[in-house]
Design an enzyme around this catalytic site. Structure first.
Site, PDB file in Angstrom:
ATOM      1  N   TYR A 156       0.618  -1.225   0.080  1.00  0.00           N
ATOM      2  CA  TYR A 156      -0.051  -0.112   0.036  1.00  0.00           C
ATOM      3  C   TYR A 156       0.779   1.271  -0.055  1.00  0.00           C
ATOM      4  CZ  TYR A 156      -3.799   2.995   1.681  1.00  0.00           C
ATOM      5  OH  TYR A 156      -4.679   4.178   1.691  1.00  0.00           O
ATOM      6  N   LYS A 160       1.130   4.147  -2.834  1.00  0.00           N
ATOM      7  CA  LYS A 160       0.630   5.565  -2.323  1.00  0.00           C
ATOM      8  C   LYS A 160       2.051   6.456  -2.909  1.00  0.00           C
ATOM      9  CE  LYS A 160      -3.516   5.091  -1.607  1.00  0.00           C
ATOM     10  NZ  LYS A 160      -4.733   5.448  -2.340  1.00  0.00           N
TER      11      LYS A 160
HETATM   12  P1  NAP Z   1     -13.539   2.305   1.115  1.00  0.00           P
HETATM   13  O1  NAP Z   1     -14.411   2.898   1.874  1.00  0.00           O
HETATM   14  O2  NAP Z   1     -13.118   1.058   1.042  1.00  0.00           O
HETATM   15  O3  NAP Z   1     -13.725   2.569  -0.549  1.00  0.00           O
HETATM   16  C1  NAP Z   1     -13.161   2.146  -1.711  1.00  0.00           C
HETATM   17  C2  NAP Z   1     -13.908   2.421  -2.986  1.00  0.00           C
HETATM   18  O4  NAP Z   1     -12.756   2.157  -4.035  1.00  0.00           O
HETATM   19  C3  NAP Z   1     -15.180   1.883  -2.942  1.00  0.00           C
HETATM   20  O5  NAP Z   1     -16.262   2.540  -3.722  1.00  0.00           O
HETATM   21  C4  NAP Z   1     -14.808   0.673  -4.191  1.00  0.00           C
HETATM   22  O6  NAP Z   1     -15.568   0.312  -4.863  1.00  0.00           O
HETATM   23  C5  NAP Z   1     -13.714   1.045  -4.762  1.00  0.00           C
HETATM   24  N1  NAP Z   1     -12.674   0.295  -5.511  1.00  0.00           N
HETATM   25  C6  NAP Z   1     -12.174  -0.660  -4.965  1.00  0.00           C
HETATM   26  N2  NAP Z   1     -11.574  -1.509  -5.878  1.00  0.00           N
HETATM   27  C7  NAP Z   1     -11.775  -0.737  -7.189  1.00  0.00           C
HETATM   28  C8  NAP Z   1     -11.714  -1.130  -8.483  1.00  0.00           C
HETATM   29  N3  NAP Z   1     -10.668  -2.291  -8.739  1.00  0.00           N
HETATM   30  N4  NAP Z   1     -12.157  -0.401  -9.523  1.00  0.00           N
HETATM   31  C9  NAP Z   1     -13.141   0.456  -8.877  1.00  0.00           C
HETATM   32  N5  NAP Z   1     -13.356   1.052  -7.929  1.00  0.00           N
HETATM   33  C10 NAP Z   1     -12.638   0.144  -6.740  1.00  0.00           C
HETATM   34  O7  NAP Z   1     -12.091   3.235   1.126  1.00  0.00           O
HETATM   35  P2  NAP Z   1     -11.590   4.866   1.428  1.00  0.00           P
HETATM   36  O8  NAP Z   1     -11.331   4.793   3.069  1.00  0.00           O
HETATM   37  O9  NAP Z   1     -12.860   5.663   1.189  1.00  0.00           O
HETATM   38  O10 NAP Z   1     -10.594   5.208   0.744  1.00  0.00           O
HETATM   39  C11 NAP Z   1     -10.698   5.863  -0.770  1.00  0.00           C
HETATM   40  C12 NAP Z   1      -9.293   6.071  -1.097  1.00  0.00           C
HETATM   41  O11 NAP Z   1      -8.753   7.166   0.048  1.00  0.00           O
HETATM   42  C13 NAP Z   1      -8.502   5.152  -1.352  1.00  0.00           C
HETATM   43  O12 NAP Z   1      -7.377   5.438  -2.420  1.00  0.00           O
HETATM   44  C14 NAP Z   1      -7.534   5.028   0.096  1.00  0.00           C
HETATM   45  O13 NAP Z   1      -6.199   4.471  -0.328  1.00  0.00           O
HETATM   46  C15 NAP Z   1      -7.398   6.565   0.351  1.00  0.00           C
HETATM   47  N6  NAP Z   1      -6.969   6.550   1.764  1.00  0.00           N
HETATM   48  C16 NAP Z   1      -7.989   6.246   2.569  1.00  0.00           C
HETATM   49  C17 NAP Z   1      -7.592   6.681   4.128  1.00  0.00           C
HETATM   50  C18 NAP Z   1      -8.607   6.264   5.211  1.00  0.00           C
HETATM   51  O14 NAP Z   1      -8.275   6.524   6.469  1.00  0.00           O
HETATM   52  N7  NAP Z   1      -9.817   5.601   5.023  1.00  0.00           N
HETATM   53  C19 NAP Z   1      -6.512   7.414   4.490  1.00  0.00           C
HETATM   54  C20 NAP Z   1      -5.525   7.619   3.237  1.00  0.00           C
HETATM   55  C21 NAP Z   1      -5.975   7.301   2.058  1.00  0.00           C
HETATM   56  P3  NAP Z   1     -16.649  -0.962  -4.617  1.00  0.00           P
HETATM   57  O15 NAP Z   1     -16.928  -1.275  -3.274  1.00  0.00           O
HETATM   58  O16 NAP Z   1     -17.658  -0.999  -5.592  1.00  0.00           O
HETATM   59  O17 NAP Z   1     -15.751  -2.341  -5.218  1.00  0.00           O
END
Ligand code: NAP
Length: 248
Positions: A156, A160
């Site tokens: 990861y 990133k």
């Molecule tokens: P999440 O709630 O798990 O949502 C992830 C989203 O990505 C879902 O809508 C999922 O869609 C979609 N996705 C996953 N694999 C995919 C694929 N192969 N093709 C198309 N869509 C796909 O995650 P989140 O926390 O909102 O994270 C969103 C972004 O922010 C990510 O890039 C994550 O790394 C980044 N981020 C998050 C955090 C945190 O603390 N939450 C911190 C830093 C960065 P489906 O469910 O329909 O598959």
């Protein structure tokens, strides 16, 4: 008039979490919103209806961000249905955490392909349209983990960090065409991705953050509104941390 009135945005991975919050904020600011999902089909359809209620054009596409050909098909469909593409947000992301010793080749490849290759796929497909329009804003969602590294998340963190290098390179290559490219680096944001962690660990993280709390998806979405709008017209190649001073 919203900050994004008249603009068309494509947001990957918007069925839940941060992507969903970005889609809603964008609709509230007057943008037409195209978005993707993969496994959460029902949630994707629900979001399409929710967005349309803001009186903008909204459409969800089931599209795997890790697939090169699918991204080209997606961007072509969005451009023909929406009449253009002004803002691209690469948000789709996954984790497959494990210590390096136990990390499989599949877990490495999957995370690199969904998180990092996906950015290449969509940017490559979108730049033709943006270059023709001599305008565009690209926002890639990275993470503080991509800046600092994290034990148990080598795949990861690498994906990133890769996004940071990619973002800066795109900003350098496409700046002369008036295409801006920035990254947003969230810290600990409370979404489904982080809800799987045990409460004691999570509380420990909250305590270690100077602002003493996790962030909300809306707080990341607001940064994306700024970077997608003309309010940030001279900002490119930057990584904006949204982390309550977690990494300072
Ligand atoms: P999440 O709630 O798990 O949502 C992830 C989203 O990505 C879902 O809508 C999922 O869609 C979609 N996705 C996953 N694999 C995919 C694929 N192969 N093709 C198309 N869509 C796909 O995650 P989140 O926390 O909102 O994270 C969103 C972004 O922010 C990510 O890039 C994550 O790394 C980044 N981020 C998050 C955090 C945190 O603390 N939450 C911190 C830093 C960065 P489906 O469910 O329909 O598959």
């Amino acid at each position: 008039m919203g900050l994004l009135s008249g603009k068309t945005a494509l947001i990957t991975g918007a069925s839940k979490g941060i992507g969903r919050a970005i889609a809603i904020k964008y609709a509230q600011e007057g943008a037409n919103v195209a978005f993707t999902y993969l496994s959460s089909v029902e949630k994707g359809q629900e979001l399409e209806n929710e967005l349309a209620a803001y009186g903008i054009k909204a459409k969800g596409y089931r599209s795997d961000a890790s697939q090169f050909a699918a991204a080209e098909e997606l961007v072509n469909a969005v451009v023909s249905e929406f009449g253009g593409l002004d803002i691209l947000i690469n948000n789709a992301g996954i984790t497959r955490d494990n210590l390096l010793m136990r990390m499989t080749e599949e877990a490495w490849d999957e995370v690199i392909n969904v998180n990092l290759k996906s950015c290449f796929n969509t940017v490559k497909a979108a730049t033709r349209t943006m270059m023709k329009a001599k305008a565009g804003a690209i926002i890639n969602i990275t993470s503080v983990v991509g800046i600092k590294g994290n034990a148990g998340q080598a795949n990861y963190a690498a994906s990133k960090s890769g996004i940071v290098g990619f973002t800066k390179s795109v900003a350098l290559e496409l700046g002369s065409r008036n295409i801006r490219c920035n990254a947003v680096a969230p810290g600990f944001i409370e979404t489904e991705m982080t809800a799987v962690l045990d409460e004691k660990t999570v509380q420990g993280w909250r305590d270690a953050i100077p602002m003493k709390r996790g962030g909300q998806p809306d707080e990341v979405a607001n940064a994306c509104v700024f970077l997608g709008s003309d309010m940030s017209s001279y900002i490119s190649g930057q990584v904006l941390q949204v982390d309550g001073a977690m990494l300072t």
